[in-house]
Design an enzyme around this catalytic site. Sequence first.
Site: not given
Lengths: 334, 334, 334, 334, 334, 334
Positions: C166, C275
């Site tokens: 990320n 996510d």
Amino acid sequence: MQFVTFGEIMMRLSAPDRLRFSQARSLDVTYGGAEATVAISLANFGLPSRYVTKLPNNPFGDGAVCQLREHGVDTTCVLRGGDRIGVYFVEPGASQRPPMVVYDRANSAISQLQPGELDWGQVFSGASWFHVSGITPALGPILAAETREACRAAKAAGMTVSCDVNFRKKLWTYEQARETLTDIMPMVDVAINPESVRIFGCTNEPNATAQSSRAYEREARAFSTRFGAKTVAITIRDAHSADNHSLSAMLLHEDEVYRAQTYDMHIVDRVGGGDAFTGGLIYSLATGKPPQESIEFAVAAGVLKHSVHGDASLFSVAEVEALAKGGGSAKIQR
Amino acid sequence: MQFVTFGEIMMRLSAPDRLRFSQARSLDVTYGGAEATVAISLANFGLPSRYVTKLPNNPFGDGAVCQLREHGVDTTCVLRGGDRIGVYFVEPGASQRPPMVVYDRANSAISQLQPGELDWGQVFSGASWFHVSGITPALGPILAAETREACRAAKAAGMTVSCDVNFRKKLWTYEQARETLTDIMPMVDVAINPESVRIFGCTNEPNATAQSSRAYEREARAFSTRFGAKTVAITIRDAHSADNHSLSAMLLHEDEVYRAQTYDMHIVDRVGGGDAFTGGLIYSLATGKPPQESIEFAVAAGVLKHSVHGDASLFSVAEVEALAKGGGSAKIQR
Amino acid sequence: MQFVTFGEIMMRLSAPDRLRFSQARSLDVTYGGAEATVAISLANFGLPSRYVTKLPNNPFGDGAVCQLREHGVDTTCVLRGGDRIGVYFVEPGASQRPPMVVYDRANSAISQLQPGELDWGQVFSGASWFHVSGITPALGPILAAETREACRAAKAAGMTVSCDVNFRKKLWTYEQARETLTDIMPMVDVAINPESVRIFGCTNEPNATAQSSRAYEREARAFSTRFGAKTVAITIRDAHSADNHSLSAMLLHEDEVYRAQTYDMHIVDRVGGGDAFTGGLIYSLATGKPPQESIEFAVAAGVLKHSVHGDASLFSVAEVEALAKGGGSAKIQR
Amino acid sequence: MQFVTFGEIMMRLSAPDRLRFSQARSLDVTYGGAEATVAISLANFGLPSRYVTKLPNNPFGDGAVCQLREHGVDTTCVLRGGDRIGVYFVEPGASQRPPMVVYDRANSAISQLQPGELDWGQVFSGASWFHVSGITPALGPILAAETREACRAAKAAGMTVSCDVNFRKKLWTYEQARETLTDIMPMVDVAINPESVRIFGCTNEPNATAQSSRAYEREARAFSTRFGAKTVAITIRDAHSADNHSLSAMLLHEDEVYRAQTYDMHIVDRVGGGDAFTGGLIYSLATGKPPQESIEFAVAAGVLKHSVHGDASLFSVAEVEALAKGGGSAKIQR
Amino acid sequence: MQFVTFGEIMMRLSAPDRLRFSQARSLDVTYGGAEATVAISLANFGLPSRYVTKLPNNPFGDGAVCQLREHGVDTTCVLRGGDRIGVYFVEPGASQRPPMVVYDRANSAISQLQPGELDWGQVFSGASWFHVSGITPALGPILAAETREACRAAKAAGMTVSCDVNFRKKLWTYEQARETLTDIMPMVDVAINPESVRIFGCTNEPNATAQSSRAYEREARAFSTRFGAKTVAITIRDAHSADNHSLSAMLLHEDEVYRAQTYDMHIVDRVGGGDAFTGGLIYSLATGKPPQESIEFAVAAGVLKHSVHGDASLFSVAEVEALAKGGGSAKIQR
Amino acid sequence: MQFVTFGEIMMRLSAPDRLRFSQARSLDVTYGGAEATVAISLANFGLPSRYVTKLPNNPFGDGAVCQLREHGVDTTCVLRGGDRIGVYFVEPGASQRPPMVVYDRANSAISQLQPGELDWGQVFSGASWFHVSGITPALGPILAAETREACRAAKAAGMTVSCDVNFRKKLWTYEQARETLTDIMPMVDVAINPESVRIFGCTNEPNATAQSSRAYEREARAFSTRFGAKTVAITIRDAHSADNHSLSAMLLHEDEVYRAQTYDMHIVDRVGGGDAFTGGLIYSLATGKPPQESIEFAVAAGVLKHSVHGDASLFSVAEVEALAKGGGSAKIQR
């Protein structure tokens, strides 16, 4: 360098959340209209922008002034008085249901403007550009005369004059438009969507009705030849449904034709798209962008406007350029 | 000429703004249901429309009556009494998330209707058309008997009877439907989506499962042959995602088959689309439109309903015809 | 079997109804962030999920805890103290207007975590899986050290460690990320979007920049070879506009490559999609689904998240499987 | 027995949630006006109520008709045509900030009514009571003449005529009111708030300005003596702040004076309170309640209206009686 | 004549509709703060008002500028830069539940102002009045120095200096306030709520704690004596519940004491009431109202502010005078 | 130490913003009911609180569980199954308009509880207090038996049993209540509002109907004498209007009587006030507060609940104590 725009600003009441008028228990309220949207666009692009109109001395006149000020538009030349603010109601469409606009603008303060109330010498102090639309002279003989007077004063002061013809069939006929606008057009340097065939009967041979690029070009050239405009721009829109349009435009500038890329848009709010284009075009030309960049910037400004609610185009120069130059990615900006 | 519709009307509670039920802190409330939606469609098309149901003596029974009256539906034959109003909860889907409907309609006032409470002679005074759906008889033996009785009275009075079979697997099985509906179908003049293969086992050779136009035609013909209906209509829907469907329909009328154009829709609210189609079909047939125009009008009515929130189709005849006849442009209506 | 996730949870303030920040008169408030979204996903899939973070002793710290608890996440290891909760502002885009996220997370409670405040032995009691993202170590040297320490403790306890790298360019540079993450990566069993080329300079010959499936495979293999991860997953997203994306993913698992189907999505809310994918992948792997099913489940979970407002994925295992296995029809669920 | 009311019905746009106009980004929309509110009151009390007006052929004319129908008002005598619907804007006050109403009703459809458009013989078929307000004749000479004509036709048909004088200083002066109303008042059987001193110069000695009960009584008697009305009612309101008023009334009926109890109210919406009182009074008198009960019922109806948003009084006879008879407890009704 | 105000302007996020923070799913957003509220008040009263602050280059810095401009405040001296805008969260109370304000203003752009960034000579060009509050110097040593510098420059330019001491115990202690403010107070001509006893330890014998009128007078006189202020005003508020306060004030002007009437208010929004009072006082004094009228105008301005949502006082001079002079009736303004 | 509460939890649908049901286009949704509100109160006070109920396997059963979890209530003993969740509709009143509650709770999941589904031994593991209300046994013979069984099990385990008798006349008559509750009352240690006169016919001489403090005391003593309860509390409420109530209470504890102060409240939401009182009383007694402090804390908890929307009391121990101890000022908490 001051940019002056003249016209009405109305209260806009829109049904929220894709409701029909008959379902809405509240209406969203902003203030808008074609010319005010151009003035706001210019202010958002960082240009000094002055709006000229007349508004009643009531909370809705105040509301319109506050909204102009919020965007940084100079409202020192806004007259106050008259009976009411014009109102328009917007029912945004969806899918096969077309959007609907109901106007309630008769007897608005500006339509009751008295000759001499506006002192164009003072209004144009420090100004270099004057923009007006074809809607303003359609509001009655007084406003037609005032528009003509304003253009004359602007030309006398050496300013550039732009006009978005914006023909509205609920306000007048093609014949009435021709009668009124024929005097004004020769003073226009930059014409947007002049509808030269339908209003002015300019020949568009051999194949006048086809909306091909060539037809648009012929229409622009015919207008330019007839009235002497240095620059003519025509927007090219295709409405697949209320939710999906494509938008592009062509520009005739000093006899050369420039064509912008075409965007497929998902529509949030269709009203004001043309005015955002006009704002983008004025900005581009006034700041000296080359013609191809100018028309690309104008179309990108128009496209972005369709992604926001309300008439006003809420974008900076950087945001429009990011789209126009292809760096405008749909990726999330973290 | 009075159009009478019989069925339930429920409270509809919908999660707003594409929220899941678990996210919603408020639910939008209207009143709806398949048959009431047809009655409202007819009233919006300007036909005298009377609704027959039973509602509790509480604010929600009042609310349902008020909503029918708002659209101009005659509510003088609505019985009041019983314990509760049926409720259904709608979670509109989005993209790959399917819409969800949760019913809480057990023990509603109409499901507790007592034999003899309704005097069909009085209900049908001045009436020429009776519409019912397959949902009403699915609500229990009393309503099945009442529906049968109503159809008999309607036929005896020389009225046209239409039925949208509207099979709902949460209410009954195909076997239960067959048992109950086999008596009723011969009284039906106009059948919508009769599911003749799955409910009545009508043969649909050679290729029964393929949802081709030919299969639909065979299904309609089999139903017509079996039960004698003069008119059979089948809607043809393709759900690409929760947001995008296509809709069309075919009509078998006096042994001829008519096929409507297909529309690609962006969905605002999917519930009630079939009922709007039915309303459009009844209007067309009752006002003597030719079959091809009838099925085009019915599909256009169904398509437009998907562009508004709520079950009800909120369109005038002129609006539906504008779409059906191709004049329905997505251009803004100023 | 307890699943432990470590990271920040922030207040998310979003402009509603496709408004720009400048138009919004209210902001929707929820609590979110990459790691918390994974923890909530796991809880919604029925796994025992524990979240580890630090939140201030004020109503917004309480609010974040309440939201975690609402979804069934175990908050017994949430520390309280520090000055403020981190905040991020979301302006969802539309059409050609990209979404915008403005972070205001400096000096948040967790960024002020003191060494030793967290007792990883106690946090990991009964736990079998530890998940962390690359955002947490980017929040400063203390959190980088704490993340390293947590991974060590997890490995020592025989737990599986997963990490969604990320990369966020507003928090650090590729060089800073490499410096910090190089120690951590060897402890990671399951890596998501490791950006091995840009962060770690893994060779990706012969055609390193092309985002073809082969390039993704090479990138995954290079990472696995370099750091020894058993499983590497990479999401493949194409953003056509702010409203329309396609999503797929590939999985490298024990040296075999698996590729999921691609979905065309209409976006309700883009934040949290990655996510939700990670939550789906952890669930699949931890419950022993075969690799192809695992990556299909993970992509379907990611896809469904885009259809709801807010960061959190609000779907049950059954709902995700219905989509992944093709039974996920867009038909209305009555 | 039909109750006929004649007057305008306007679009009401209110600032929600105690906002000033300058703050509101949406306005709540309903349809109202003094006479329509009386008609709706009567329908809610279960009386057959018919409304007579003229409305434009646009979605807002439709909206006004739908709202009347929703409450069960008979709209078969509503004319359609003309340019626009009248609009009024309401900014409810708070504490020391007074409520504000801005009217934009010039050139509304009804103000453009043509002589002869309304056939009073047909309008009054089956009717026993005619109600009008002093606002209608204030809308211009045509409506003044039409009101006079309607009263004459009503008297000729043996109907009872009631009039709420409702003096509005933005529409006319006391002198203009006197000139127009002097002819009409002798036809009025039941007068509400006739302002006999200020409009008609009726003597109110010895102490004309004091708003004591005695002054009200003298004013009522003077009016009755001058014009011959059998019944005169005057509401007695004391506005402590925008949030708190007290309300009572007195009734002069066949020369006897009756005084109602006084209520201290917390105001939800002040507009329409007087019209709800009038509706209650007409209901009481028409259904033969004794005078004391009549004035108590009327005041209770007026009081309850202040507890709901919008002009319309949404109460049943049972609810009003519960308050008037003292059984109206503020205890929760479970 | 230009009125210059210096201070922070923050984003205000309020729980709507009397919800607790824990219940709110959205927060209303405006921009406010003590000093900005004074500047907006002055602009709404028609005075040329210039605001001096520093705001970040992000959409929330833009938002604060737009809100100032909307009210007509001159923002040409607003600096742009720094990391973040200060934020405060408001939970309005109700009944026995007190209102709560949570500040998140550390590290805001203005608190990071660099010495020399502001050129006070330029800021004060054409200015006659400078207003500052005691909050600004409480934001740190740099702002304390800047405030001192600004006051010196203002005095040097012959301007009037006013200061609302506005002690905030979450920002500093009485001791810290004394240390910082002791230098500044001698430059203040008009002091509002100087808290001379608690901050400066001015003797207030014999009965210092009693909040009687006499005690307020002694406090004002002590301050004036100590620091030489020509004018001292103290607001007198009594909070009966979160919904009901009373408000009055006293003024010491050239050694004479004036006391305003007391108002019982029903509170819509309590935040900003003191700042509206200050705005009213500055307006009165600057426009030469006599002292008794000045303090009545100031209190009426403060009272009216409590009737609107948001910090800002949205009233014209005429509206405040209508209340102050007793013509302010709670009757509906039609 | 675990606190166990047993009862229903329903979906609550409330008309927002003081609208009548007939006006509301949306209904606010939460989950509540008397017993659940007590359980949530205890959790908010920091006690371990376990709720026992049965809920359907649908999104609304999930919603009720999520809301309990959000507040930290242990839901591990919630059974899932049955047909529907009970629903109640709340129309908050205003001024003279009383609040209205419409129940639609027949056939809810818990009313269909099967004997033996709940294992009270397991439910009470680690528990020290059991609370139930008189509503639960009113839901039918099975729940009456289950309540009796639960009380027996609790007493056998040495737990304290509390019961809020909460008589609801829509569920049963006084006679039915007496029949069912006579067996249960002897097991109750702490009784709230036992209505001993009306249900159990306890003599309350000499002046039984007067709601004087003495009458309450006699009623409490009669109940205690008859059934042996150690503690009896009675709330004393006076409803002046829908907006204004006063609240107090008396406590009989070990034969001594304690009376709390009386609060004048401005009501935000009246539902749940009694349950908040009960929660406060249980907390006080269980944590060993002295009797006078206990009843003051309970009343303060009840009072604060009236200042928030929804059934649930959203206050910490510190907030309640601040009010109870007089430190609860209505001043803004900055």
